[in-house]
Design a protein around this motif. Structure first.
Motif, short mmCIF file in Angstrom:
data_model
loop_
_atom_site.label_atom_id
_atom_site.label_comp_id
_atom_site.label_asym_id
_atom_site.label_seq_id
_atom_site.Cartn_x
_atom_site.Cartn_y
_atom_site.Cartn_z
N THR A 54 0.84 -1.20 0.00
CA THR A 54 0.00 0.00 0.00
C THR A 54 0.87 1.25 0.00
O THR A 54 2.06 1.20 0.31
CB THR A 54 -0.94 0.05 1.22
N ALA A 55 0.25 2.38 -0.32
CA ALA A 55 0.98 3.64 -0.47
C ALA A 55 0.83 4.56 0.74
O ALA A 55 0.97 5.78 0.61
CB ALA A 55 0.51 4.36 -1.74
N HIS A 56 0.56 4.01 1.92
CA HIS A 56 0.51 4.86 3.11
C HIS A 56 1.85 5.57 3.27
O HIS A 56 2.91 4.97 3.12
CB HIS A 56 0.21 4.01 4.35
N HIS A 57 1.78 6.86 3.61
CA HIS A 57 2.99 7.68 3.61
C HIS A 57 3.16 8.40 4.95
O HIS A 57 2.42 8.14 5.92
CB HIS A 57 2.95 8.68 2.46
N LEU A 58 4.13 9.28 5.00
CA LEU A 58 4.49 9.96 6.24
C LEU A 58 3.32 10.74 6.83
O LEU A 58 3.08 10.69 8.04
CB LEU A 58 5.67 10.92 5.97
N ASP A 59 2.57 11.43 5.99
CA ASP A 59 1.45 12.22 6.49
C ASP A 59 0.34 11.32 7.03
O ASP A 59 -0.31 11.66 8.03
CB ASP A 59 0.90 13.12 5.37
N ASP A 60 0.13 10.16 6.39
CA ASP A 60 -0.84 9.19 6.90
C ASP A 60 -0.41 8.68 8.28
O ASP A 60 -1.23 8.53 9.18
CB ASP A 60 -0.95 7.99 5.96
N GLN A 61 0.89 8.42 8.41
CA GLN A 61 1.41 7.93 9.69
C GLN A 61 1.19 8.96 10.79
O GLN A 61 0.78 8.63 11.92
CB GLN A 61 2.90 7.60 9.55
N ALA A 62 1.46 10.22 10.47
CA ALA A 62 1.27 11.30 11.45
C ALA A 62 -0.19 11.43 11.84
O ALA A 62 -0.51 11.57 13.03
CB ALA A 62 1.78 12.62 10.86
N GLU A 63 -1.09 11.38 10.86
CA GLU A 63 -2.52 11.47 11.16
C GLU A 63 -2.98 10.31 12.03
O GLU A 63 -3.77 10.50 12.96
CB GLU A 63 -3.33 11.47 9.86
N THR A 64 -2.48 9.12 11.74
CA THR A 64 -2.87 7.95 12.53
C THR A 64 -2.42 8.08 13.98
O THR A 64 -3.19 7.81 14.91
CB THR A 64 -2.27 6.67 11.90
N ALA A 65 -1.17 8.50 14.17
CA ALA A 65 -0.66 8.67 15.54
C ALA A 65 -1.46 9.73 16.30
O ALA A 65 -1.84 9.53 17.46
CB ALA A 65 0.82 9.05 15.50
#
Length: 334
Positions: free
Chosen positions: A126-137
């Protein structure tokens, strides 16, 4: 001076190195800029890599927007240009009114996993990226998650026996958009990303505001990485505690010995035992319930008092110093 292209070949080779050695992978491509960039990068990387995996792509059409079918067809057209086999996976049936994004995500991974097994792929990418990781946290922090939730997404996790790979977690969305534009790649713009009905959409202005104060995507991703390190240590300590106490496997243990463990380990052992007996997913048992029960149980142990509480289909009972986790008895008819 010549401007460095976004995500050059050396960077892409490093990002996609985890795919090396696999026989076949399935790339999840929605048609947005993130997954479009991943698809194009992977297709070009496979042409120059030594013994790359067979690459296929799939697009899940959730049927939630009028544009979704056309977006899936556009991905198919790009795949034909890149020489990548492509499938469109349709989420059929009535759509729920509540928990729509959560259930759509579950359906998406279910369809992707089914497709991966059909084509013999070992991994979904999948293409989850840095901004997705930040939003998830940040999303999980705001909802009072424990350390296990703050770790956010893993680069490599298990999905029903398949590897779920997220090679772009260190790459910002801006770089992926720039890659698409530099390579002339068209991509879809999902209007639901701006729909205020969804929690993540409402969260994004807060992410931007926090970035202005210094808590940017990289900082939140660093928090997630450190939480993952702590979580890994806690998992090992919990396993060691279980090896001593056998609470999960046998359903009982000496209560005093249990509470010699750090309280976090006690909570994790109790959660695992409750999930096993009650037949529940441990991640679905509310942390607040476990914390409240553990505090009450600790007082009972200290006072030598009896204790009994039903949680998630299990009964946690303390009698004569022995803690038992049993199936919750049926409720009496009123």
């Amino acid at each position: 001076m010549r401007r460095k292209p976004p995500l050059d070949e050396a960077e892409i080779d490093a990002l996609l190195a985890p795919l090396q050695g696999l026989r076949a992978v399935l790339i999840a491509v929605s048609g947005g800029p993130d997954s479009t960039a991943l698809l194009a990068m992977a297709a070009k990387w496979a042409q120059r890599a030594k013994a790359p995996p067979n690459i296929a792509a799939a697009t899940v059409d959730h049927g939630l927007r009028a544009e979704s079918a056309g977006e899936a067809e556009a991905v198919g057209a790009l795949c034909r240009q890149l020489g990548v086999p492509h499938r469109i996976l349709v989420w059929n049936g009535p759509k729920p009114q509540a928990r729509l994004q959560e259930l759509a995500r579950e359906a998406r991974y279910r369809l992707l996993a089914q497709c991966a097994r059909e084509i013999g792929a070992e991994a979904i990418v999948t293409a989850h990226h840095l901004d997705d990781q930040a939003e998830t946290a940040l999303f999980r922090l705001l909802r009072g998650s424990g350390v296990g939730g703050l770790k956010a997404m893993a680069e490599n996790s298990d999905l029903g026996g398949l590897a779920l790979l997220r090679p772009l977690l260190g790459v910002g969305k801006r770089d992926l958009v720039a890659y698409c534009e530099a390579n002339g790649l068209d991509y879809a713009r999902d209007a639901s990303n701006h729909d205020p009905r969804f929690a993540r959409t409402r969260l994004r202005p807060l992410v931007d505001r926090l970035a202005e104060e210094g808590l940017d995507a990289a900082s939140l991703a660093r928090l997630a990485r450190r939480a993952r390190q702590v979580e890994d240590a806690l998992i090992r300590q919990t396993e060691a505690g279980e090896a001593r106490l056998h609470l999960t496997t046998e359903g009982n243990c000496d209560a005093q010995t249990l509470f010699q463990e750090p309280i976090e380990i006690v909570q994790r052992l109790l959660t695992a035992a409750i999930a096993r007996v009650g037949g529940k997913d441990a991640s679905r048992i509310g942390l607040e319930k476990i914390e409240a029960m553990t505090q009450a149980l600790a007082r009972a142990v200290a006072e030598g008092a009896p204790f009994s509480r039903n949680v998630a289909g299990a009964r946690v009972r303390l009698a004569r110093g022995v803690l038992k986790v049993e199936i919750e008895p049926p409720r009496r008819a009123s």
